[in-house]
Design an enzyme around this catalytic site. Structure first.
Site, short mmCIF file in Angstrom:
data_model
loop_
_atom_site.label_atom_id
_atom_site.label_comp_id
_atom_site.label_asym_id
_atom_site.label_seq_id
_atom_site.Cartn_x
_atom_site.Cartn_y
_atom_site.Cartn_z
N HIS A 1 18.01 -22.40 -12.71
CA HIS A 1 18.08 -21.24 -13.60
C HIS A 1 16.85 -21.23 -14.51
CE1 HIS A 1 20.00 -18.12 -16.02
NE2 HIS A 1 19.43 -18.70 -17.05
N ARG B 1 27.54 -8.93 -27.89
CA ARG B 1 26.46 -9.63 -28.61
C ARG B 1 25.21 -8.77 -28.67
NH1 ARG B 1 25.54 -14.59 -25.24
NH2 ARG B 1 23.87 -14.97 -26.71
N LYS C 1 28.36 -19.26 -16.25
CA LYS C 1 28.10 -18.66 -14.93
C LYS C 1 27.76 -19.76 -13.92
CE LYS C 1 25.44 -15.84 -17.27
NZ LYS C 1 24.65 -14.82 -17.93
N ASP D 1 31.93 -13.70 -19.99
CA ASP D 1 30.53 -13.65 -20.44
C ASP D 1 30.00 -12.22 -20.40
OD1 ASP D 1 27.90 -14.68 -21.17
OD2 ASP D 1 27.37 -13.96 -19.18
N SER E 1 26.88 -18.91 -22.47
CA SER E 1 26.72 -17.77 -21.59
C SER E 1 26.08 -18.20 -20.26
CB SER E 1 25.86 -16.72 -22.30
OG SER E 1 25.41 -15.74 -21.41
#
Ligand code: URA
Length: 435
Positions: free
Chosen positions: A82, A168, A187, A161, A183
């Site tokens: 990621h 947010r 995932k 999320d 967050s």
């Protein structure tokens, strides 16, 4: 339990128990807690923060809010990667096939671009026919058959999320380390890989503007991994200038292919090979970093890495010929060169501004759901530290029309700062956080 009690408790700086956090998220998902109470609670977390246990509990509660894939129960080790997002960041496109070609499975769900940073799915969709929306069965089948799958983010994973992020975004509570960490990691936990490499970008073109902030986020996410049985490592890497030369979807796809052939720009190629080697070491597939680097080098030299990318593209309905012959990727009708306005060393290239110029050419979205043009973007002809004489190429503009190409010349020049004296380039990898 009462939602208002938990809002007050966090507002007053107390620590929430595991049961309280689980209850709060579960009731929110059952529509028993309205958005205004969730927003208020998020603001309390923003100001008061969360300790490691609370952050991990929040992450887990969000991860369990929807479907979970448990990919490591089907194939192990299986890695995920990621990036917190950058300009010209095509690293996933290269690292995933590099690692898969070395024999380690990669199951990746990835997002679309929003704002000045690009999204991996958009880059993949520059290949004709490529399908990023996969059913759970397709995701698992492609992963087991090809050791690699590159899918779009499923909305069924960690739906808490999705709802919390939307709140947010409009309540000024994005910039909170525990909320960002929960967050991202919720995932990842919902996918269920065994190993995760996080690339936390820092600099002018990144979410995190200082190395200290990036380190805090990296340490928080690695700690969540430790508490939840996911082996996570985070590299803190520079986004002080765009990565590589290409910015824009098909252009970045072509650059990723060049990296897999060993012909990519030095900075981004180094980062891709480094991250692939890190994943081989993390999974125990290589005994040392130098062994891992040699294996990565071998799959580049043999052509196995680029062949793996072509294989997964074909498995997901894409035209693999465009990987074998990147000149077949879609190309913008107008190419126009911007030249250096004077002689000097390039002292800085503002990533965020360059990303915005690329969006203006059609390569990114100003609003969610907007159509993008896969063909357009920019190819930098020089990076920070390089010397250019007046009139030498600076940026190649790939545009839909001459008028659009002309309209970005001034904004592009404003992205550059110059120096008469040689310029030192900072490191690309600042640090690596391990459990
Ligand atoms: N990316 C995410 O997925 N979540 C955040 O909160 C920030 C960046």
């Amino acid at each position: 339990m009462q939602a208002v009690e938990l809002i007050r408790k966090k507002r007053d700086g107390h620590t929430l128990s595991t049961d309280e956090i689980n209850w709060f998220i579960a009731e929110y998902m059952r529509e028993q807690i309205p958005d205004y109470q969730m927003s208020s609670w998020l603001m309390a977390v923003y100001w008061r923060g969360m300790d490691a246990r609370e952050t991990s509990d929040l992450t887990m509660a969000m991860a369990h809010s929807g479907e979970e894939l448990h990919v490591r129960d089907v194939i192990s080790p299986v890695v995920d990667k990621h990036s917190t997002g950058g300009v010209g960041d095509k690293v996933t496109l290269a690292v995933a096939p590099l690692v898969a070609a070395c024999g380690i499975a990669v199951g990746k769900m990835t997002g679309r671009g929003l704002g000045h940073t690009g999204g991996t799915v958009d880059k993949l969709e520059s290949v004709a026919g490529f399908r990023a929306t996969l059913s759970r069965e397709e995701f698992m089948r492609i992963l087991t058959q090809h050791s690699l799958v590159l899918a779009g983010q499923s909305h069924d994973l960690a739906p808490a999320d999705g709802r919390m992020y939307a709140l947010r975004d409009v309540t000024g509570t994005i910039e909170s380390i525990p909320l960002i960490a929960a967050s991202i990691m919720s995932k990842k936990l919902a996918i269920g890989a065994s190993h995760l490499l996080l690339d936390v970008k820092v600099g002018s073109g990144a979410f995190m503007k200082t190395v200290e902030q990036a380190r805090q986020l990296a340490e928080t996410m690695v700690a969540i991994g430790q508490l939840s049985g996911l082996h996570a490592v985070a590299a803190i890497t520079s986004m002080d200038q765009p990565l590589g030369h290409a910015i824009g979807n098909a252009l970045e796809m072509a650059e990723a292919i060049a990296i897999l052939h060993g012909n990519g720009p030095k900075d981004v190629s180094h980062l891709c090979y480094h991250e692939a080697a890190e994943l081989l070491v993390m999974t125990g597939s290589a005994g040392s970093f130098s062994e891992a680097e040699s294996r990565v080098e071998r799959v580049v030299r043999s052509g196995a890495a680029v062949a793996k990318l072509a294989e997964v593209i074909a498995a997901q309905g894409g035209n693999a010929q465009q990987i074998e012959q990147p000149q077949l990727l879609p190309a913008a009708p107008v190419r126009s060169m911007l030249v250096a306005p004077h002689s000097g060393y390039i002292a800085g290239i503002q990533s965020e501004q360059i990303g915005l110029v690329s969006m203006q050419l059609g390569a990114g979205r100003f609003k969610k759901g907007e159509q993008i043009d896969h063909r357009t973007g920019l190819v930098l002809q020089a990076k920070v530290g390089e010397y250019r004489r007046a009139g030498e190429p600076l940026v190649e503009i790939h545009a839909r029309t001459d008028a659009e190409a002309s309209s970005v010349r001034e904004p592009l020049l404003a992205c550059y700062s110059w120096s008469d004296a040689p310029v030192t380039v900072g490191p690309l990898v600042y640090d690596t956080i391990r459990p």
